[in-house]
Motif scaffolding. Sequence first.
Motif, PDB file in Angstrom:
ATOM      1  N   GLU A  77      -6.051  -8.204  32.022  1.00  0.00           N
ATOM      2  CA  GLU A  77      -4.983  -8.548  31.081  1.00  0.00           C
ATOM      3  C   GLU A  77      -5.523  -8.786  29.670  1.00  0.00           C
ATOM      4  O   GLU A  77      -4.796  -8.639  28.693  1.00  0.00           O
ATOM      5  N   ARG A  78      -6.780  -9.161  29.575  1.00  0.00           N
ATOM      6  CA  ARG A  78      -7.370  -9.478  28.284  1.00  0.00           C
ATOM      7  C   ARG A  78      -8.220  -8.331  27.729  1.00  0.00           C
ATOM      8  O   ARG A  78      -8.925  -8.495  26.748  1.00  0.00           O
ATOM      9  N   TRP A  79      -8.159  -7.180  28.384  1.00  0.00           N
ATOM     10  CA  TRP A  79      -8.944  -6.026  27.940  1.00  0.00           C
ATOM     11  C   TRP A  79      -8.255  -5.350  26.767  1.00  0.00           C
ATOM     12  O   TRP A  79      -7.072  -5.009  26.838  1.00  0.00           O
ATOM     13  N   ARG A  80      -8.981  -5.159  25.672  1.00  0.00           N
ATOM     14  CA  ARG A  80      -8.426  -4.507  24.487  1.00  0.00           C
ATOM     15  C   ARG A  80      -8.897  -3.064  24.449  1.00  0.00           C
ATOM     16  O   ARG A  80     -10.097  -2.788  24.349  1.00  0.00           O
ATOM     17  N   LEU A  81      -7.961  -2.138  24.514  1.00  0.00           N
ATOM     18  CA  LEU A  81      -8.282  -0.717  24.550  1.00  0.00           C
ATOM     19  C   LEU A  81      -8.959  -0.242  23.266  1.00  0.00           C
ATOM     20  O   LEU A  81      -9.805   0.647  23.291  1.00  0.00           O
ATOM     21  N   GLU A  82      -8.570  -0.846  22.133  1.00  0.00           N
ATOM     22  CA  GLU A  82      -9.132  -0.365  20.866  1.00  0.00           C
ATOM     23  C   GLU A  82     -10.625  -0.637  20.753  1.00  0.00           C
ATOM     24  O   GLU A  82     -11.366   0.155  20.163  1.00  0.00           O
ATOM     25  N   SER A  83     -11.078  -1.753  21.274  1.00  0.00           N
ATOM     26  CA  SER A  83     -12.476  -2.160  21.077  1.00  0.00           C
ATOM     27  C   SER A  83     -13.286  -2.206  22.358  1.00  0.00           C
ATOM     28  O   SER A  83     -14.494  -2.445  22.308  1.00  0.00           O
ATOM     29  N   HIS A  84     -12.638  -1.998  23.510  1.00  0.00           N
ATOM     30  CA  HIS A  84     -13.318  -2.083  24.806  1.00  0.00           C
ATOM     31  C   HIS A  84     -13.968  -3.455  24.996  1.00  0.00           C
ATOM     32  O   HIS A  84     -15.126  -3.562  25.408  1.00  0.00           O
ATOM     33  N   HIS A 265     -20.070   2.447  22.989  1.00  0.00           N
ATOM     34  CA  HIS A 265     -20.729   1.206  23.387  1.00  0.00           C
ATOM     35  C   HIS A 265     -20.768   0.315  22.147  1.00  0.00           C
ATOM     36  O   HIS A 265     -21.700   0.345  21.362  1.00  0.00           O
ATOM     37  N   GLN A 266     -19.729  -0.512  21.969  1.00  0.00           N
ATOM     38  CA  GLN A 266     -19.533  -1.245  20.721  1.00  0.00           C
ATOM     39  C   GLN A 266     -20.108  -2.656  20.805  1.00  0.00           C
ATOM     40  O   GLN A 266     -19.392  -3.653  20.715  1.00  0.00           O
ATOM     41  N   VAL A 267     -21.415  -2.741  20.957  1.00  0.00           N
ATOM     42  CA  VAL A 267     -22.053  -4.043  21.101  1.00  0.00           C
ATOM     43  C   VAL A 267     -22.094  -4.825  19.789  1.00  0.00           C
ATOM     44  O   VAL A 267     -22.407  -6.013  19.788  1.00  0.00           O
ATOM     45  N   ASP A 268     -21.781  -4.168  18.669  1.00  0.00           N
ATOM     46  CA  ASP A 268     -21.739  -4.890  17.403  1.00  0.00           C
ATOM     47  C   ASP A 268     -20.605  -5.901  17.364  1.00  0.00           C
ATOM     48  O   ASP A 268     -20.590  -6.786  16.511  1.00  0.00           O
ATOM     49  N   ARG A 269     -19.664  -5.802  18.290  1.00  0.00           N
ATOM     50  CA  ARG A 269     -18.554  -6.756  18.367  1.00  0.00           C
ATOM     51  C   ARG A 269     -18.901  -7.952  19.251  1.00  0.00           C
ATOM     52  O   ARG A 269     -18.158  -8.931  19.273  1.00  0.00           O
ATOM     53  N   VAL A 270     -19.988  -7.864  20.015  1.00  0.00           N
ATOM     54  CA  VAL A 270     -20.325  -8.935  20.956  1.00  0.00           C
ATOM     55  C   VAL A 270     -21.795  -9.328  20.788  1.00  0.00           C
ATOM     56  O   VAL A 270     -22.544  -9.431  21.745  1.00  0.00           O
ATOM     57  N   VAL A 271     -22.212  -9.578  19.546  1.00  0.00           N
ATOM     58  CA  VAL A 271     -23.621  -9.859  19.273  1.00  0.00           C
ATOM     59  C   VAL A 271     -24.093 -11.137  19.945  1.00  0.00           C
ATOM     60  O   VAL A 271     -25.301 -11.318  20.176  1.00  0.00           O
ATOM     61  N   ARG A 272     -23.179 -12.063  20.274  1.00  0.00           N
ATOM     62  CA  ARG A 272     -23.599 -13.280  20.969  1.00  0.00           C
ATOM     63  C   ARG A 272     -24.227 -12.970  22.320  1.00  0.00           C
ATOM     64  O   ARG A 272     -25.070 -13.718  22.800  1.00  0.00           O
ATOM     65  N   GLN A 273     -23.817 -11.872  22.948  1.00  0.00           N
ATOM     66  CA  GLN A 273     -24.371 -11.512  24.237  1.00  0.00           C
ATOM     67  C   GLN A 273     -25.814 -11.021  24.129  1.00  0.00           C
ATOM     68  O   GLN A 273     -26.485 -10.819  25.145  1.00  0.00           O
ATOM     69  N   PHE A 274     -26.288 -10.838  22.898  1.00  0.00           N
ATOM     70  CA  PHE A 274     -27.667 -10.411  22.671  1.00  0.00           C
ATOM     71  C   PHE A 274     -28.418 -11.423  21.791  1.00  0.00           C
ATOM     72  O   PHE A 274     -29.379 -11.083  21.114  1.00  0.00           O
ATOM     73  N   GLY A 275     -27.916 -12.659  21.779  1.00  0.00           N
ATOM     74  CA  GLY A 275     -28.598 -13.729  21.038  1.00  0.00           C
ATOM     75  C   GLY A 275     -28.205 -13.857  19.588  1.00  0.00           C
ATOM     76  O   GLY A 275     -28.806 -14.645  18.846  1.00  0.00           O
TER      77      GLY A 275
END
Length: 277
Positions: A77-84, A265-275
Motif C-alpha cells: 500500500e505504501r509502494w510508490r510507482l514513480e520512485s520505486h 535502481h534509485q538508491v539516491d532517494r534512500v541514502v540512509r540505507q547506505f549510511g
Amino acid sequence: MEQQLLGYEHEIYRLDHAEHIVGRLDRVAPQILRTRQNLMTRPPEQIRPYLRRVEFESIAYMVVFEHDWSLASALKERWRLESHTFYLPCGEMTITLQDVAYQLGLRIDSDPDRQSQTKWTVKLTWFHNTVCGELEQDVTKERLMRYTRGYIIQLIGGILFPDASDSRVHIRWLLLLEDIDACGRLSWGSAVLAWWVQYRPDNATGESRLRQYRRMLNGIGMLNVEWTPYADPQLVGIVPSAIAEVDASAAVVCPLLCFAIVEWHQVDRVVRQFGGL
C-alpha cells in the motif's frame, strides 16, 4: 467501491502537503495478496555442487518458508510507482541490490542477459514431476545436470520471477541454463529486482492482520529503524566474502534489466540505507 479504490490508488502515490498517505489507509477496503502454491522442496544433496556452480545454492534452501501476506500487503500500500520506494512516516525506503545480494545470495555485479523473449511457457508441475523425479542410487552426471536445470527453472518460475498464472514458467530461461558456469556469472540479482518492482500479484480477501500492520507502520519513527543492518560487525565471517564485497556495486544509480524490462535502481532517494543523511 471500484471507483473509490482507483481514486485512492492515484492519491497514495502522490506527495502533497495536506495529509500523509497513512491518514487515508483506513478509508478503503483492505486488499490482501493471495497465497501462491509452492510445490518445491529442498534440493537433494547430489545436486548441491551444481547449484553452487551456478550460485543458486542459497536461494534453493529458501524454498520452504512461511509468507506473511498481511505484512506484504501493508507494505504494498505504501509502494510508490514513480520512485520505486516505500513511503513511510520516517522517510522513504526501498529494496536495493544490497538486499538482494545479502538475502538471496545472488550475483549483482555482472552483465545481465539481454536476449529477446518469446511467448511460450511450460507448466511448473511438468518440471516437478517429469524432470525432477526421484534420483536413482547410481545416478549419472548427465541425469544430475538435467535435474539441476529442472530444479533451477522451478526456482526461477516459482520464486524469483513469478507471473500472474502462478503455475507456468517462460522457456526463455532455459537458454541461460545451457552453460551452468556461464549462467553463474550472470547478474541474476539485478534481474530479480527489476522483475519485482514491476510485478503486480493478484489480491484476495482478509483484513484483520493487515489493519494491525497498518497501525504498526504508521508509528515507525526515524529512531525505530535500523537503516544499515548489513554494517553489523557480527556479520563478518558469516556472510561469504563474495557477497560482502558487493557494497560498492549496490550503491549505484543504474538501470536494472530483465529481458524487455528496464527499471531504475534509485538508491539516491534512500541514502540512509547506505549510511548517508
